[in-house]
Write a protein that holds these residues in place. Structure first.
Motif, short mmCIF file in Angstrom:
data_model
loop_
_atom_site.label_atom_id
_atom_site.label_comp_id
_atom_site.label_asym_id
_atom_site.label_seq_id
_atom_site.Cartn_x
_atom_site.Cartn_y
_atom_site.Cartn_z
N GLU A 1 13.61 -50.09 -20.45
CA GLU A 1 14.48 -50.20 -19.31
C GLU A 1 15.40 -51.39 -19.51
OE1 GLU A 1 12.23 -51.00 -15.69
OE2 GLU A 1 11.02 -52.46 -16.72
N ILE A 2 16.54 -51.34 -18.86
CA ILE A 2 17.49 -52.45 -18.88
C ILE A 2 17.67 -52.90 -17.44
CG2 ILE A 2 19.86 -53.17 -19.35
CD1 ILE A 2 19.94 -51.06 -21.58
N LEU A 3 17.36 -54.16 -17.19
CA LEU A 3 17.47 -54.74 -15.86
C LEU A 3 18.61 -55.75 -15.90
CD1 LEU A 3 13.67 -55.32 -15.23
CD2 LEU A 3 15.03 -53.29 -14.70
N ILE A 4 19.66 -55.47 -15.16
CA ILE A 4 20.84 -56.34 -15.14
C ILE A 4 20.79 -57.18 -13.88
CG2 ILE A 4 23.36 -56.44 -15.13
CD1 ILE A 4 23.29 -53.56 -16.36
N VAL A 5 20.80 -58.50 -14.06
CA VAL A 5 20.80 -59.41 -12.92
C VAL A 5 22.23 -59.90 -12.74
CG1 VAL A 5 19.92 -61.56 -11.96
CG2 VAL A 5 18.43 -60.10 -13.36
N GLY A 6 22.84 -59.55 -11.61
CA GLY A 6 24.18 -60.02 -11.29
C GLY A 6 24.10 -61.29 -10.47
N ASP A 7 24.11 -62.42 -11.14
CA ASP A 7 24.03 -63.73 -10.49
C ASP A 7 25.45 -64.16 -10.11
OD1 ASP A 7 22.97 -66.22 -9.61
OD2 ASP A 7 23.38 -67.10 -11.58
N GLY A 8 25.94 -63.64 -8.98
CA GLY A 8 27.31 -63.92 -8.59
C GLY A 8 28.32 -63.21 -9.48
N ALA A 9 28.01 -61.98 -9.86
CA ALA A 9 28.86 -61.22 -10.78
C ALA A 9 30.24 -60.96 -10.16
CB ALA A 9 28.20 -59.88 -11.11
N SER A 10 31.23 -60.86 -11.03
CA SER A 10 32.58 -60.53 -10.58
C SER A 10 32.60 -59.08 -10.10
CB SER A 10 33.58 -60.71 -11.73
OG SER A 10 33.33 -59.73 -12.73
N ASP A 11 33.63 -58.72 -9.36
CA ASP A 11 33.77 -57.34 -8.89
C ASP A 11 33.80 -56.36 -10.06
OD1 ASP A 11 33.77 -58.15 -6.25
OD2 ASP A 11 35.96 -58.13 -6.07
N GLU A 12 34.50 -56.73 -11.13
CA GLU A 12 34.59 -55.86 -12.31
C GLU A 12 33.22 -55.67 -12.96
OE1 GLU A 12 37.12 -55.53 -16.49
OE2 GLU A 12 37.11 -57.42 -15.38
N THR A 13 32.48 -56.75 -13.11
CA THR A 13 31.14 -56.66 -13.71
C THR A 13 30.22 -55.84 -12.80
OG1 THR A 13 31.40 -58.77 -14.85
CG2 THR A 13 29.14 -58.01 -14.47
N ARG A 14 30.29 -56.09 -11.52
CA ARG A 14 29.47 -55.35 -10.55
C ARG A 14 29.76 -53.86 -10.64
NH1 ARG A 14 31.00 -58.10 -6.44
NH2 ARG A 14 29.35 -59.63 -6.59
N GLU A 15 31.02 -53.49 -10.69
CA GLU A 15 31.41 -52.08 -10.78
C GLU A 15 30.89 -51.44 -12.07
OE1 GLU A 15 35.63 -49.84 -11.44
OE2 GLU A 15 35.57 -51.32 -9.82
N THR A 16 31.02 -52.14 -13.18
CA THR A 16 30.54 -51.63 -14.46
C THR A 16 29.02 -51.46 -14.46
OG1 THR A 16 32.39 -52.67 -15.63
CG2 THR A 16 30.45 -52.09 -16.95
N ALA A 17 28.30 -52.46 -13.94
CA ALA A 17 26.84 -52.39 -13.90
C ALA A 17 26.37 -51.24 -13.01
CB ALA A 17 26.26 -53.72 -13.42
N ARG A 18 27.02 -51.05 -11.89
CA ARG A 18 26.63 -49.95 -10.99
C ARG A 18 26.89 -48.60 -11.65
NH1 ARG A 18 28.96 -52.82 -5.67
NH2 ARG A 18 27.02 -53.86 -5.06
N ALA A 19 27.98 -48.48 -12.37
CA ALA A 19 28.28 -47.22 -13.07
C ALA A 19 27.24 -46.95 -14.16
CB ALA A 19 29.69 -47.28 -13.67
N LEU A 20 26.85 -47.96 -14.90
CA LEU A 20 25.82 -47.79 -15.93
C LEU A 20 24.50 -47.35 -15.30
CD1 LEU A 20 26.55 -50.94 -18.11
CD2 LEU A 20 26.85 -48.55 -18.82
N ALA A 21 24.12 -47.99 -14.20
CA ALA A 21 22.86 -47.65 -13.53
C ALA A 21 22.90 -46.23 -12.96
CB ALA A 21 22.57 -48.66 -12.43
N ALA A 22 24.05 -45.81 -12.47
CA ALA A 22 24.17 -44.45 -11.92
C ALA A 22 24.07 -43.39 -13.02
CB ALA A 22 25.49 -44.30 -11.16
N ALA A 23 24.49 -43.75 -14.23
CA ALA A 23 24.51 -42.80 -15.34
C ALA A 23 23.18 -42.69 -16.07
CB ALA A 23 25.61 -43.18 -16.33
N ASP A 24 22.28 -43.66 -15.89
CA ASP A 24 21.03 -43.67 -16.66
C ASP A 24 19.93 -44.30 -15.81
OD1 ASP A 24 18.90 -44.22 -18.46
OD2 ASP A 24 20.29 -44.51 -20.12
N PRO A 25 18.88 -43.55 -15.47
CA PRO A 25 17.83 -44.09 -14.60
C PRO A 25 17.03 -45.24 -15.23
CG PRO A 25 17.21 -41.93 -15.45
CD PRO A 25 18.64 -42.16 -15.86
N ARG A 26 17.17 -45.45 -16.53
CA ARG A 26 16.47 -46.57 -17.17
C ARG A 26 17.18 -47.89 -16.94
NH1 ARG A 26 16.67 -44.38 -23.06
NH2 ARG A 26 18.76 -44.09 -22.24
N ILE A 27 18.38 -47.84 -16.39
CA ILE A 27 19.17 -49.04 -16.13
C ILE A 27 19.16 -49.31 -14.63
CG2 ILE A 27 21.45 -50.11 -16.29
CD1 ILE A 27 22.00 -48.23 -18.67
#
Length: 185
Positions: free
Chosen positions: A1-27
Motif C-alpha cells: 500500500e502507499i500512504l500519502i501524508v499531505g502535511d499542508g499540501a498544495s492544492d495541486e498536490t492534493r488534487e493529484t494525490a486524491r486522483a491517485l487514491a481514486a484510481a487504485d485502492p492500495r493508495i
C-alpha cells in the motif's frame, strides 16, 4: 500500500494525490493541515492505520532508486530497523554520500549523542517493521526545536531495548535538498 501524508499540501498536490487514491485502492491519501514541524503526528496516525508488514518513507525531495524497496525488505527479514545510504545530488550535479552503518558503534554513538544534531540517516533511507514500531514508547512525535525530526525518531529506536538494526552497503536513495533549490525551476 502507499500512504500519502499531505502535511499542508498544495492544492495541486492534493488534487493529484486524491486522483491517485481514486484510481487504485492500495493508495490512500491523508490530507492534514500543516503541522508545526514535519508532520510527525500525522505519520503516527497513519501508521496506526497501516496494514503492511514493513514501512518505508519517501520525502518529497528524494527519489528511491529501483532496488531500494527490495534492498530494505531483505534486511528487514532479520531486523526491526534498516537503513540504506543516500547520495545527495548537489546543485552543480555532484554527488555527496550520506553514509551510516549501524554495525559500526561510531554511527550509533553519533546518533544517540544529544549534544550533536547531525542526522546521518535521512528519512527516505529508513525502513522498519510495523510490529516493531508498535513496541516504541512514543512513536512519531514533534521534535524539540533545533533537533531534526527524523533524528529525534531514530534516537527513540536506538534507545529501545531489543531492537535489531542493519544497514545496506549501497546507495539506494537520491536526495535533492530543497533548501539548495529554492530558486531552481
Amino acid at each position: 500500500e502507499i500512504l500519502i501524508v499531505g502535511d499542508g499540501a498544495s492544492d495541486e498536490t492534493r488534487e493529484t494525490a486524491r486522483a491517485l487514491a481514486a484510481a487504485d485502492p492500495r493508495i490512500r491519501f491523508f490530507d492534514r493541515e500543516k503541522s508545526p514541524r514535519r508532520g510527525e503526528a500525522a505519520r503516527h496516525e497513519v501508521l496506526r492505520d497501516a496494514r503492511g508488514r514493513f514501512v518505508s518513507y519517501l520525502a518529497d525531495d528524494d527519489l528511491w532508486l529501483p532496488r531500494h524497496l527490495e534492498t530494505v525488505r531483505e534486511l528487514l527479514r532479520e531486523v526491526d530497523f534498516a537503513n540504506a545510504f543516500m547520495l545527495r545530488v548537489d546543485v552543480d550535479g555532484g554527488l555527496t554520500p550520506f553514509l551510516c552503518d549501524l554495525a559500526l558503534p561510531i554511527y550509533v554513538r553519533r546518533h544517540r549523542d544529544e549534544r550533536r544534531q547531525k542526522n546521518y540517516m535521512p528519512l527516505s533511507c529508513v525502513s522498519h517493521r510495523l510490529d516493531a514500531y508498535a513496541r516504541l514508547p512514543h512513536g512519531w512525535r514533534t521534535a524539540p526545536a533545533g533537533v531534526p525530526t527524523d533524528l529525534h525518531m531514530w534516537r527513540q529506536w536506538l534507545a529501545t531495548p531489543g531492537m535489531r538494526f542493519a544497514s545496506a552497503q549501497q546507495a539506494t536513495v537520491l536526495g535533492f535538498p530543497d533548501g539548495d533549490r529554492r530558486d531552481a525551476t
